[in-house]
Write a protein that holds these residues in place. Structure first.
Motif, PDB file in Angstrom:
ATOM      1  N   CYS A 174     -18.467 -18.226 123.222  1.00 59.96           N
ATOM      2  CA  CYS A 174     -18.799 -18.351 121.796  1.00 59.96           C
ATOM      3  C   CYS A 174     -19.356 -17.042 121.231  1.00 59.96           C
ATOM      4  CB  CYS A 174     -19.810 -19.476 121.575  1.00 59.96           C
ATOM      5  SG  CYS A 174     -21.486 -19.140 122.207  1.00 59.96           S
ATOM      6  N   LEU A 175     -19.910 -16.195 122.091  1.00 63.95           N
ATOM      7  CA  LEU A 175     -20.630 -15.018 121.620  1.00 63.95           C
ATOM      8  C   LEU A 175     -19.706 -14.001 120.960  1.00 63.95           C
ATOM      9  CD1 LEU A 175     -23.072 -14.497 124.618  1.00 63.95           C
ATOM     10  CD2 LEU A 175     -23.488 -15.704 122.469  1.00 63.95           C
ATOM     11  N   LYS A 231     -18.862 -20.637 131.795  1.00 66.61           N
ATOM     12  CA  LYS A 231     -17.773 -19.683 131.561  1.00 66.61           C
ATOM     13  C   LYS A 231     -18.174 -18.234 131.816  1.00 66.61           C
ATOM     14  CE  LYS A 231     -15.592 -22.816 128.252  1.00 66.61           C
ATOM     15  NZ  LYS A 231     -14.957 -22.968 126.930  1.00 66.61           N
ATOM     16  N   ALA A 232     -19.175 -18.035 132.682  1.00 68.12           N
ATOM     17  CA  ALA A 232     -19.510 -16.673 133.119  1.00 68.12           C
ATOM     18  C   ALA A 232     -18.573 -16.317 134.269  1.00 68.12           C
ATOM     19  CB  ALA A 232     -20.968 -16.604 133.558  1.00 68.12           C
ATOM     20  N   SER A 236     -18.430  -9.302 132.871  1.00 63.71           N
ATOM     21  CA  SER A 236     -18.731  -9.150 131.452  1.00 63.71           C
ATOM     22  C   SER A 236     -19.430 -10.384 130.905  1.00 63.71           C
ATOM     23  CB  SER A 236     -17.433  -8.886 130.670  1.00 63.71           C
ATOM     24  OG  SER A 236     -17.693  -8.849 129.276  1.00 63.71           O
ATOM     25  N   ARG A 237     -18.926 -11.562 131.293  1.00 68.94           N
ATOM     26  CA  ARG A 237     -19.546 -12.809 130.839  1.00 68.94           C
ATOM     27  C   ARG A 237     -20.917 -13.009 131.489  1.00 68.94           C
ATOM     28  NH1 ARG A 237     -15.596 -16.650 129.263  1.00 68.94           N
ATOM     29  NH2 ARG A 237     -14.444 -15.723 127.520  1.00 68.94           N
ATOM     30  N   LEU A 238     -21.072 -12.558 132.733  1.00 69.34           N
ATOM     31  CA  LEU A 238     -22.391 -12.633 133.359  1.00 69.34           C
ATOM     32  C   LEU A 238     -23.400 -11.802 132.568  1.00 69.34           C
ATOM     33  CD1 LEU A 238     -22.054 -12.438 137.258  1.00 69.34           C
ATOM     34  CD2 LEU A 238     -23.122 -14.248 135.910  1.00 69.34           C
ATOM     35  N   SER A 239     -22.975 -10.643 132.117  1.00 69.59           N
ATOM     36  CA  SER A 239     -23.844  -9.800 131.299  1.00 69.59           C
ATOM     37  C   SER A 239     -24.189 -10.493 129.988  1.00 69.59           C
ATOM     38  CB  SER A 239     -23.168  -8.449 131.013  1.00 69.59           C
ATOM     39  OG  SER A 239     -22.984  -7.719 132.211  1.00 69.59           O
ATOM     40  N   ALA A 240     -23.198 -11.202 129.427  1.00 70.91           N
ATOM     41  CA  ALA A 240     -23.450 -11.958 128.203  1.00 70.91           C
ATOM     42  C   ALA A 240     -24.457 -13.073 128.460  1.00 70.91           C
ATOM     43  CB  ALA A 240     -22.142 -12.542 127.671  1.00 70.91           C
ATOM     44  N   THR A 259     -23.260 -20.293 135.179  1.00 76.51           N
ATOM     45  CA  THR A 259     -22.197 -20.566 136.139  1.00 76.51           C
ATOM     46  C   THR A 259     -20.865 -19.951 135.727  1.00 76.51           C
ATOM     47  OG1 THR A 259     -21.517 -22.646 135.069  1.00 76.51           O
ATOM     48  CG2 THR A 259     -23.228 -22.792 136.768  1.00 76.51           C
ATOM     49  N   GLY A 260     -20.059 -19.682 136.741  1.00 74.39           N
ATOM     50  CA  GLY A 260     -18.673 -19.290 136.545  1.00 74.39           C
ATOM     51  C   GLY A 260     -17.806 -20.117 137.475  1.00 74.39           C
ATOM     52  N   HIS A 261     -16.546 -20.309 137.102  1.00 75.98           N
ATOM     53  CA  HIS A 261     -15.628 -21.118 137.911  1.00 75.98           C
ATOM     54  C   HIS A 261     -14.342 -20.359 138.203  1.00 75.98           C
ATOM     55  CE1 HIS A 261     -18.304 -24.312 136.443  1.00 75.98           C
ATOM     56  NE2 HIS A 261     -17.895 -25.003 137.495  1.00 75.98           N
TER      57      HIS A 261
END
Length: 264
Positions: A174-175, A231-232, A236-240, A259-261
């Motif tokens: 969403c970011l 959705k990490a 990049s998403r982990l940083s978000a 979490t990421g999958h």
């Protein structure tokens, strides 16, 4: 989807930090109790996370029932019993005792097929009886039309009596995106924000919605509450996720999980 990684969060030396965990259950850090009822609310990734947690608990030997107080995608490759009452679910479990013997671990999905092809919950009074049939009852208690962020309207979410903990979800995709594209019921933002929110969703916006009693935390004010950032799936998403964690502040950092999958 399989879990790629899960991070629990805590405050160290005055700063929120992410700590790698072996499972979603460990990252959530919820105290265990008999007949635990967990509700998943908010936006992106609720169903995926709910089944991920159900499978983890089954691996621990728990009998888990998964259902919804609203509607979810009809599950595939799952043990499903379509039922209108808790007694019908109990009868099914008795008739299949080989699957539900103590300590064996199993996930059972229950609900009813809806005309539009989704899966909907039975009457609320019947849903509330399901907790007595299992070790853990996982309930998707909110709908978001597949969008990663949500602001609830009147009557949402639909939490069962006896709910032990609420897991408020949001998708990190969403970011940086517009409210119209990525936030369900974005037109209700005024109930969460007391000033102009701007055209795109920021980490501060997501943090505010996730912690507000008029946002994702609605109805969970006196319950165990966890924030689940989904959705990490890459660095990049982990940083978000870390940016949202920072925006949550020290008051809420210890309640956050990221979490990421893996696909497939």
């Amino acid at each position: 989807m399989k879990l790629k990684w899960a991070y629990g969060c805590e405050v160290r030396d005055g700063n929120p930090v992410m700590i790698r965990k072996d499972s979603l259950w460990e990252a959530l850090g919820l105290p265990w109790q008999e007949h635990k009822v967990l509700a998943f609310v908010g936006g992106g990734g609720k169903t995926t996370s709910m089944f991920c947690l159900a499978d983890e608990l089954a691996e621990q030997g728990k009998t888990v029932i998964v259902t919804t107080s609203t509607k979810i995608r009809k599950p595939e490759k799952r043990l499903v019993v379509e039922a209108e009452t808790a007694s019908a679910v109990r009868d099914f479990m008795k008739a299949h005792e080989e699957f539900f013997s103590a300590g064996k671990g199993q996930v059972l999905v229950t609900g009813l097929s809806s005309p539009e092809g989704k899966f909907q919950g039975m009457e609320l009074s019947e849903l509330e009886k399901l907790g007595g049939l299992c070790d853990a009852l996982l309930v998707e208690a909110d709908g978001a039309k597949m969008l990663p962020l949500k602001i609830p309207r009147e009557g949402e979410p639909v939490l069962l009596k006896g709910t032990h903990a609420v897991i408020g979800c949001a998708g990190l995709d969403c970011l940086g995106q517009t409210w119209e594209e990525k936030c369900f019921r974005y037109e209700l933002a005024d109930q969460v924000f007391d000033r102009e929110k701007g055209p795109v969703i920021t980490p501060a916006h997501a943090a505010r919605i996730l912690t507000s009693e008029r946002g994702t935390r609605k109805g969970a004010e006196k319950l165990e509450y966890r924030i689940l950032l989904n959705k990490a799936d890459d660095e990049s998403r982990l940083s978000a996720g870390a940016e949202v964690l920072k925006a949550l502040g020290n008051e809420w950092a210890g309640c956050c999980v990221i979490t990421g999958h893996l696909e497939g």
